[in-house]
Design a protein around this motif. Structure first.
Motif, short mmCIF file in Angstrom:
data_model
loop_
_atom_site.label_atom_id
_atom_site.label_comp_id
_atom_site.label_asym_id
_atom_site.label_seq_id
_atom_site.Cartn_x
_atom_site.Cartn_y
_atom_site.Cartn_z
N VAL A 82 0.84 -1.20 0.00
CA VAL A 82 0.00 0.00 0.00
C VAL A 82 0.88 1.25 0.00
O VAL A 82 0.66 2.17 -0.79
CB VAL A 82 -0.97 0.01 1.21
N ALA A 83 1.88 1.29 0.87
CA ALA A 83 2.78 2.45 0.93
C ALA A 83 3.50 2.66 -0.40
O ALA A 83 3.63 3.79 -0.87
CB ALA A 83 3.79 2.27 2.07
N VAL A 88 4.40 6.68 -0.42
CA VAL A 88 4.63 7.28 0.90
C VAL A 88 5.56 6.35 1.68
O VAL A 88 5.61 5.15 1.40
CB VAL A 88 3.32 7.51 1.69
N PRO A 89 6.28 6.88 2.65
CA PRO A 89 7.17 6.03 3.44
C PRO A 89 6.42 4.96 4.22
O PRO A 89 5.33 5.22 4.75
CB PRO A 89 7.84 7.02 4.40
N TYR A 90 6.98 3.79 4.31
CA TYR A 90 6.39 2.66 5.05
C TYR A 90 6.21 3.02 6.53
O TYR A 90 5.29 2.54 7.18
CB TYR A 90 7.28 1.44 4.90
N PRO A 102 -11.50 5.03 2.49
CA PRO A 102 -10.40 6.00 2.45
C PRO A 102 -9.16 5.48 3.16
O PRO A 102 -9.25 4.76 4.15
CB PRO A 102 -10.96 7.23 3.16
N ILE A 103 -8.01 5.85 2.63
CA ILE A 103 -6.73 5.59 3.29
C ILE A 103 -6.34 6.92 3.92
O ILE A 103 -6.32 7.95 3.25
CB ILE A 103 -5.65 5.14 2.28
N TYR A 104 -6.05 6.88 5.20
CA TYR A 104 -5.77 8.12 5.92
C TYR A 104 -4.57 7.96 6.84
O TYR A 104 -4.13 6.85 7.12
CB TYR A 104 -7.00 8.57 6.72
N VAL A 105 -4.07 9.08 7.31
CA VAL A 105 -2.96 9.09 8.25
C VAL A 105 -3.53 8.85 9.64
O VAL A 105 -4.44 9.54 10.08
CB VAL A 105 -2.19 10.43 8.20
#
Length: 118
Positions: A82-83, A88-90, A102-105
């Motif tokens: 996914v990362a 985006v960083p793992y 949704p994928i979120y922080v």
């Protein structure tokens, strides 16, 4: 150095470009939603098992350890994929809302809100 996805510049600290918790960064595929749900179920089952304080014999312990290792391997492989797809960083704490996609922080202590100075 990694390219900053939205900033168009290179950074030398992956946490310098980490969005605040709750920021939606992408939408998960159906496969990612299903895998995230499966991993969450396995995680919760392991957590509940740990809370029970059950005593295991040697063979049971080895079997359970193997299941934990398999879970960690599956989880790591999934989140790395996914990362990578999102560039985006793992190490970023990303999560998938497997009800809506949704994928979120996720929650982290690395974000400090900027104070407005008058």
């Amino acid at each position: 150095m990694i390219p900053a996805q939205e900033m168009g510049e290179e950074v030398d600290n992956i946490y310098a470009i980490l969005p605040p918790p709750g920021t939606i960064i992408e939408v998960a595929t159906e496969e990612e939603i299903e895998k995230a749900a499966e991993l969450e179920i396995r995680h919760m089952a392991f957590m509940r098992l740990q809370e029970m304080n059950i005593q295991f014999d040697g063979a049971s312990y080895k079997e359970l350890l193997k299941e934990f290792q398999d879970f960690e391997t599956d989880s790591s492989n999934f989140w790395r994929g996914v990362a990578s797809r999102l560039s985006v960083p793992y190490e970023w704490p990303i999560r998938i809302d497997y009800a809506n996609g949704p994928i979120y922080v996720g929650e982290h202590d690395l974000y400090e809100e900027e104070e407005n100075e008058d």
